[in-house]
Design a protein around this motif. Structure first.
Motif, PDB file in Angstrom:
ATOM      1  N   LEU A   1       0.538  -1.249   3.630  1.00 36.96           N
ATOM      2  CA  LEU A   1       1.619  -2.028   3.029  1.00 36.96           C
ATOM      3  C   LEU A   1       1.072  -3.013   1.995  1.00 36.96           C
ATOM      4  CD1 LEU A   1       3.824  -2.785   6.168  1.00 36.96           C
ATOM      5  CD2 LEU A   1       4.556  -1.541   4.137  1.00 36.96           C
ATOM      6  N   GLU A   2      -0.045  -3.639   2.330  1.00 35.43           N
ATOM      7  CA  GLU A   2      -0.612  -4.640   1.423  1.00 35.43           C
ATOM      8  C   GLU A   2      -1.148  -4.006   0.137  1.00 35.43           C
ATOM      9  OE1 GLU A   2      -3.816  -8.350   1.612  1.00 35.43           O
ATOM     10  OE2 GLU A   2      -3.825  -6.790   3.152  1.00 35.43           O
ATOM     11  N   ARG A   3      -1.820  -2.853   0.265  1.00 36.37           N
ATOM     12  CA  ARG A   3      -2.397  -2.195  -0.906  1.00 36.37           C
ATOM     13  C   ARG A   3      -1.367  -1.374  -1.687  1.00 36.37           C
ATOM     14  NH1 ARG A   3      -6.633  -0.909   2.911  1.00 36.37           N
ATOM     15  NH2 ARG A   3      -5.667   1.151   3.141  1.00 36.37           N
ATOM     16  N   GLY A   4      -0.229  -1.103  -1.072  1.00 37.61           N
ATOM     17  CA  GLY A   4       0.774  -0.275  -1.727  1.00 37.61           C
ATOM     18  C   GLY A   4       0.564   1.210  -1.545  1.00 37.61           C
ATOM     19  N   THR A   5      -0.430   1.596  -0.754  1.00 39.38           N
ATOM     20  CA  THR A   5      -0.702   3.025  -0.551  1.00 39.38           C
ATOM     21  C   THR A   5       0.347   3.681   0.339  1.00 39.38           C
ATOM     22  OG1 THR A   5      -2.191   2.408   1.268  1.00 39.38           O
ATOM     23  CG2 THR A   5      -3.188   2.820  -0.881  1.00 39.38           C
ATOM     24  N   LEU A   6       1.089   2.870   1.110  1.00 41.44           N
ATOM     25  CA  LEU A   6       2.113   3.446   1.967  1.00 41.44           C
ATOM     26  C   LEU A   6       3.224   4.089   1.138  1.00 41.44           C
ATOM     27  CD1 LEU A   6       2.631   3.791   4.966  1.00 41.44           C
ATOM     28  CD2 LEU A   6       4.009   1.723   4.918  1.00 41.44           C
TER      29      LEU A   6
END
Length: 275
Positions: free
Chosen positions: A110-115
């Motif tokens: 969620l933090e890195r945006g990879t989700l």
């Protein structure tokens, strides 16, 4: 919407990735090293001395005189005292470790945006279940390693490993995984809500504390509802300590039901999030 077969495939892929991260990455190897150090001290300074004490006939008779012939005296029925002490220690400390160990199921993505990228190729249910199954595989690996060390200690004292000891070790492993299921699923929920593993742990501790405090206050005034306490995660631990053998599985239904409810909640939370 992905079909059930693709969800199963996604679950296997994510679970395998979590297991690979334990054995093939620097962080995973550091986790293994830290676990080895912790359990070395537990084996050396807790399990071994306590096993010598439990195996003493004088202590067993004193224990029965104080607590009676049932309940905690079932600890003497284990085929090796090392397994009895491991059983008690693991039931008491592993659920707490689980909150910290499994907090980062979705937070980093969620933090890195990879989700957002993962959600393009996978269903959100597949992501939640895959991360959850991966964490259970990792914890199962650590449980097997620590059990192997405990069996080695018991074998060194007894002069070998018996079939009864191996059966007892399997019983312990199965029950520990059942106990950890709802705690891991609970962290699936909190990791789907926030972008930091530290915040997920804090929310879990505060939430569990508040729920316990509110229920305690409610039951103080309405004691007929004491049974509600039995539905909290981990409440079967004190009952399991007093049991031995496959009869322990009589408490398996509750953690399985709790896990199903919590994983459903985690999937719904992730579906409602803006990635």
């Amino acid at each position: 919407m992905a079909n059930p077969l693709s969800n199963i495939q996604q679950c296997r892929l994510y679970a395998g990735f979590e297991l690979q991260r334990l054995w093939l990455t620097r962080r995973g190897l550091m986790t293994l090293a830290a676990t080895a150090v912790i359990w070395f001290f537990l084996l050396r300074y807790a399990i071994a001395p306590a096993s010598d004490l439990i195996s003493a006939d004088g202590f067993q008779q004193f224990f029965r005189d104080v607590f009676g012939s049932g309940g905690l005296t079932q600890l003497f029925a284990w085929p090796a005292p090392e397994l009895a002490v491991y059983w008690v220690l693991s039931l008491l400390i592993l659920p707490t470790f689980c909150l910290f160990f499994t907090a980062n199921q979705l937070c980093s993505d969620l933090e890195r945006g990879t989700l957002r990228f993962l959600a393009l190729r996978s269903s959100r249910a597949g992501i939640v279940l895959g991360r959850f199954c991966g964490q259970m595989l990792v914890q199962g690996s650590l449980i097997l390693l620590t059990l192997a060390a405990t069996l080695s200690l018991a074998a060194w004292r007894e002069g070998g490993i018996s079939l009864a000891m191996l059966t007892a070790a399997i019983v312990i492993a199965v029950n520990l995984l059942l106990v950890l299921l709802p705690f891991t699923a609970l962290m699936s929920c909190f990791s789907a809500m926030v972008r930091s593993a530290r915040l997920a742990v804090s929310l879990a501790i505060v939430s569990l504390g508040l729920v316990f405090a509110l229920l305690s206050w409610f039951i103080f005034y309405f004691p007929d509802y004491l049974f509600v306490m039995g539905y909290l995660p981990g409440t079967q631990v004190l009952q399991l300590i007093q049991l031995q053998g496959w009869i322990t599985l009589q408490h398996a239904l509750l953690p399985l039901a709790q896990t199903a409810v919590l994983l459903t909640a985690a999937t719904l939370l992730l579906k409602r999030r803006m990635l």
